[in-house]
Design a protein around this motif. Structure first.
Motif, short mmCIF file in Angstrom:
data_model
loop_
_atom_site.label_atom_id
_atom_site.label_comp_id
_atom_site.label_asym_id
_atom_site.label_seq_id
_atom_site.Cartn_x
_atom_site.Cartn_y
_atom_site.Cartn_z
N UNK A 8 8.84 -4.21 8.54
CA UNK A 8 7.43 -4.15 8.90
C UNK A 8 6.86 -5.53 9.11
N UNK A 9 5.77 -5.58 9.80
CA UNK A 9 5.10 -6.85 10.03
C UNK A 9 3.98 -7.09 9.07
N UNK A 10 3.70 -6.20 8.18
CA UNK A 10 2.57 -6.37 7.29
C UNK A 10 2.91 -5.90 5.89
N UNK A 11 2.03 -6.18 5.01
CA UNK A 11 2.20 -5.85 3.61
C UNK A 11 2.30 -4.37 3.38
N UNK A 47 0.86 -1.19 0.00
CA UNK A 47 0.00 0.00 0.00
C UNK A 47 0.89 1.24 0.00
N UNK A 48 0.52 2.29 -0.74
CA UNK A 48 1.38 3.48 -0.85
C UNK A 48 1.75 4.12 0.48
N UNK A 49 0.91 3.99 1.49
CA UNK A 49 1.21 4.62 2.79
C UNK A 49 1.93 3.69 3.77
N UNK A 50 2.34 2.50 3.31
CA UNK A 50 3.04 1.56 4.19
C UNK A 50 4.55 1.67 3.96
N UNK A 51 5.14 2.72 4.53
CA UNK A 51 6.57 3.00 4.33
C UNK A 51 7.46 1.88 4.87
N UNK A 52 7.06 1.27 5.99
CA UNK A 52 7.89 0.18 6.55
C UNK A 52 7.99 -1.00 5.60
N UNK A 53 6.87 -1.41 5.04
CA UNK A 53 6.89 -2.56 4.12
C UNK A 53 7.69 -2.22 2.87
N UNK A 54 7.54 -0.99 2.36
CA UNK A 54 8.30 -0.58 1.18
C UNK A 54 9.80 -0.62 1.47
N UNK A 55 10.18 -0.16 2.64
CA UNK A 55 11.59 -0.18 3.02
C UNK A 55 12.10 -1.62 3.13
N UNK A 56 11.29 -2.49 3.70
CA UNK A 56 11.69 -3.90 3.84
C UNK A 56 11.93 -4.54 2.49
N UNK A 110 1.71 -0.04 -4.68
CA UNK A 110 3.08 0.00 -5.17
C UNK A 110 3.49 -1.46 -5.42
N UNK A 111 4.09 -1.71 -6.57
CA UNK A 111 4.49 -3.06 -6.94
C UNK A 111 6.02 -3.14 -6.94
N UNK A 112 6.54 -4.16 -6.26
CA UNK A 112 7.98 -4.41 -6.21
C UNK A 112 8.25 -5.80 -6.76
N UNK A 113 9.42 -5.95 -7.40
CA UNK A 113 9.74 -7.22 -8.07
C UNK A 113 11.13 -7.69 -7.65
N UNK A 114 11.27 -9.00 -7.51
CA UNK A 114 12.55 -9.64 -7.21
C UNK A 114 12.75 -10.76 -8.21
N UNK A 115 13.93 -10.81 -8.80
CA UNK A 115 14.28 -11.89 -9.74
C UNK A 115 15.41 -12.71 -9.15
N UNK A 116 15.61 -13.94 -9.64
CA UNK A 116 16.65 -14.79 -9.06
C UNK A 116 18.03 -14.14 -9.00
#
Length: 191
Positions: free
Chosen positions: A188-191, A136-145, A166-172
């Motif tokens: 963060x403890x949540x999404x 979620x755009x206002x979840x700064x902790x999750x974005x930082x994680x 906000x969408x984040x991607x991880x590749x191998x």
């Protein structure tokens, strides 16, 4: 069925119905639930939590690896800290999301980073090309994680869950540089 994963401090294992009390402390907590809404509302009581765990256990038994839901348990004292998951994202069920939900008292101890790294390794062992985190755009902790774990920002989208995220991607190839480190900032403890 989700395989048990073990890290330095955590065991990620299949949920059990007897985890309901500890799970309710997480999924009934308003601070956690605010990041899960509208996908999941706060679990109101122990009976509802037991029912939800039974549903998750049944779904997990049918899941094709690497998909699943894990109970996140601390190794040193067996305390249930929360949950983590690798699930298909709607619509289309083509994108795999990594998620975590920990009790707020534990958000600043890098447990989410450790669980996320273990799940990413598990997913990539099963030929997943990329993992996504929906924040979620206002979840700064999750974005930082997710950024601290090597995930790259892929943009804003309203493709998932009927809301802008906000969408984040991880590749191998990103996994090595995202390995958990002792100097990671709080998570963060949540999404």
């Amino acid at each position: 069925m989700a395989r048990q994963l073990v890290t330095d401090r955590l065991v990620l294992r299949t949920w059990r119905v007897e985890d309901a009390g500890a799970a309710l402390d997480v999924y009934g907590n308003a601070e956690v639930a605010r990041w899960l809404s509208p996908i999941m509302e706060p679990v109101p009581d122990l009976v509802a939590m037991r029912l939800l765990l039974r549903q998750w256990i049944a779904e997990d038994a049918r899941a094709i690896p690497p998909l699943g839901r894990w109970c996140v348990q601390r190794r040193e004292d067996d305390r249930v800290l929360g949950g983590a998951s690798l699930l298909l994202l709607p619509p289309g069920n083509q994108d795999v999301e990594v998620g975590w939900h920990l009790h707020p008292d534990l958000w600043e101890r890098s447990y989410a980073s450790e669980a996320m790294f273990a799940l990413a390794g598990w997913a990539f062992e099963h030929e997943v090309d990329e993992l996504f985190a929906v924040v979620r755009p206002d979840n700064a902790r999750a974005a930082e994680t997710v950024r601290d774990n090597g995930m790259e920002w892929a943009g804003r989208t309203d493709k998932y869950f009927g809301q802008t995220v906000e969408l984040y991607r991880l590749r191998p190839a990103d996994l090595d540089r995202s390995a958990p480190r002792a100097d990671l900032p709080p998570d963060s403890g949540a999404r």
